[in-house]
Design an enzyme around this catalytic site. Structure first.
Site, PDB file in Angstrom:
ATOM      1  N   TYR A  59      23.897  97.072 -10.593  1.00  0.00           N
ATOM      2  CA  TYR A  59      25.178  96.841 -11.282  1.00  0.00           C
ATOM      3  C   TYR A  59      25.123  97.505 -12.659  1.00  0.00           C
ATOM      4  O   TYR A  59      24.407  97.064 -13.550  1.00  0.00           O
ATOM      5  CB  TYR A  59      25.471  95.346 -11.435  1.00  0.00           C
ATOM      6  CG  TYR A  59      25.622  94.575 -10.135  1.00  0.00           C
ATOM      7  CD1 TYR A  59      25.934  95.213  -8.937  1.00  0.00           C
ATOM      8  CD2 TYR A  59      25.466  93.196 -10.111  1.00  0.00           C
ATOM      9  CE1 TYR A  59      26.069  94.494  -7.752  1.00  0.00           C
ATOM     10  CE2 TYR A  59      25.605  92.472  -8.935  1.00  0.00           C
ATOM     11  CZ  TYR A  59      25.894  93.129  -7.763  1.00  0.00           C
ATOM     12  OH  TYR A  59      26.022  92.407  -6.599  1.00  0.00           O
ATOM     13  N   GLY A 218      37.671  86.708  -2.173  1.00  0.00           N
ATOM     14  CA  GLY A 218      38.257  87.930  -1.602  1.00  0.00           C
ATOM     15  C   GLY A 218      38.459  88.976  -2.679  1.00  0.00           C
ATOM     16  O   GLY A 218      39.479  89.640  -2.728  1.00  0.00           O
ATOM     17  N   GLY A 220      39.132  88.532  -5.629  1.00  0.00           N
ATOM     18  CA  GLY A 220      40.261  88.129  -6.484  1.00  0.00           C
ATOM     19  C   GLY A 220      41.569  88.007  -5.734  1.00  0.00           C
ATOM     20  O   GLY A 220      42.493  87.335  -6.190  1.00  0.00           O
TER      21      GLY A 220
END
Ligand SMILES: NC(=O)c1ccc[n+]([C@@H]2O[C@H](COP(=O)([O-])OP(=O)(O)OC[C@H]3O[C@@H](n4cnc5c(N)ncnc54)[C@H](OP(=O)(O)O)[C@@H]3O)[C@@H](O)[C@H]2O)c1
Length: 327
Positions: A59, A218, A220
């Protein structure tokens, strides 16, 4: 927050955790980063009992672990159950349409990569051990036993307490278990992504393995925030995903409509209903919703106390399948 045990012998964790990916990666990359708010969200999570804090070396890459390390160094490390991942590499890459970015997709499961990576993660996370070290994806070029053996070495060296897998089959779990105990499986699970319910989630329950649903909201969408692809930031990984394309997204709003209806009856928010449904799948389930927004964090913490009736659960179970594949 109520707690559960991570796997058979793991630490106690709040039943809802925090995923930190979106603080520096994948989503909304055009808005200047507000690291101070993200750090405050991590502190808020731990203060509320959402102790499982999830990140990964890919990330950013690396910026997410650095941010989490900075947050935990302010007196929070001992109260957190810190989880990171290894096995995906690469800088952000362009996909689908220009302007869209996605996480690097290269896989590296070579044992020497695992051995090197744990030291980098510990340095960035400013700690001498992680509580959970997860293999982000299996590398098809490397036998799982070899990668997992190197993960087990990190435990023997005291650099990781426990190890877990992400996005695997039950066959993969069985192979890994033969080498070293698997504490957790992190895979996508939400109202619109239910593949894990068929085999992996019940297998985990039977074998005392924690199941950590990623993207439980999901990405958001289930919160009702996005009524059109135009509502997504320009530099956002979701713009390239099939379910967020105009036609699919419009069709998928029917799912949000159902979530809203249950939320209204339950006196909860749509996000809380989405998380409560995931939590209802078993005591071994610890979702890690992602947010960098204090009020969403508080909302997600509240999901642990939302009680869905049998009728609510049936209605959510009967939800139409989404239009569009996951990736
Ligand atoms: N193992 C894997 O391969 C893998 C893959 C993907 C993700 N993950 C992990 O899973 C975590 C969560 O997944 P995710 O971030 O992809 O998706 P998610 O948790 O389903 O959704 C995150 C999105 O929902 C928004 N949101 C969060 N709470 C909300 C609320 N109460 N009301 C309205 N909106 C809300 C966030 O907004 P803001 O950010 O604007 O606050 C963000 O846009 C990640 O952080 C990462 O740790 C793992």
């Amino acid at each position: 927050m109520r707690t559960t045990t991570l796997g058979t012998n793991g630490p106690e964790v709040g039943v809802v955790g925090l995923g930190c990916m979106g603080m520096t990666h994948s989503y909304d990359l055009e808005t200047p980063r507000d690291n101070q708010t993200s750090i405050a969200v991590i502190h808020q999570a731990i203060d509320l009992g959402m102790t499982l804090i999830d990140t990964a070396d890919v990330y950013g890459p690396y910026t997410n672990e650095e941010l989490v390390g900075q947050a935990l160094a302010a007196g929070y490390r001992e109260r957190a159950v810190l989880a990171t991942k290894v096995g995906l590499t690469g800088d952000t890459v362009q996909v689908a349409n220009p302007g869209n970015t996605s996480p690097g997709v290269a896989r590296n499961g070579r044992p020497e990569h695992v051995r090197e990576s744990i030291d980098g993660s510990l340095r960035r996370l400013r700690t001498d051990h992680v509580d959970l070290y997860q293999l982000h994806r299996i590398d098809p070029q490397v036998p799982l036993e070899e990668t997992w053996g190197a993960m087990a070495e990190t435990v023997a060296a005291g650099k990781a307490r426990l190890i877990g897998l992400s996005e695997v089959t039950t066959g993969d779990i069985i192979r890994a278990q033969a080498v070293h105990p698997v504490t957790s499986i992190q895979s996508e699970l939400s109202l619109w992504t239910r593949d894990a319910l068929a085999e992996v989630l019940p297998f985990c329950q039977q074998h005392g393995i924690a199941f950590l649903p990623f993207s439980p909201l999901g990405r958001g969408f289930l919160t009702g925030r996005f009524a059109s692809p135009d509502d997504l930031p320009q530099q956002d990984f979701r713009r390239g995903l099939p379910r967020f394309q105009q036609e699919a997204l419009q069709a998928n709003l029917a799912i949000v409509g159902r979530v809203r209806e249950v939320a209204r009856r339950a006196g909860a928010s749509p996000a809380q209903v989405a998380l409560a449904w995931v939590l209802a799948q078993g005591q071994h389930v610890v979702p890690i919703p992602g947010t960098k927004t204090p009020r969403y964090l508080a909302d997600n913490a509240g999901a642990a106390d939302v009680v869905l009736t049998a009728a609510d659960i049936s209605e959510l179970d009967a939800m139409p399948a989404p239009v569009g594949t996951r990736y």
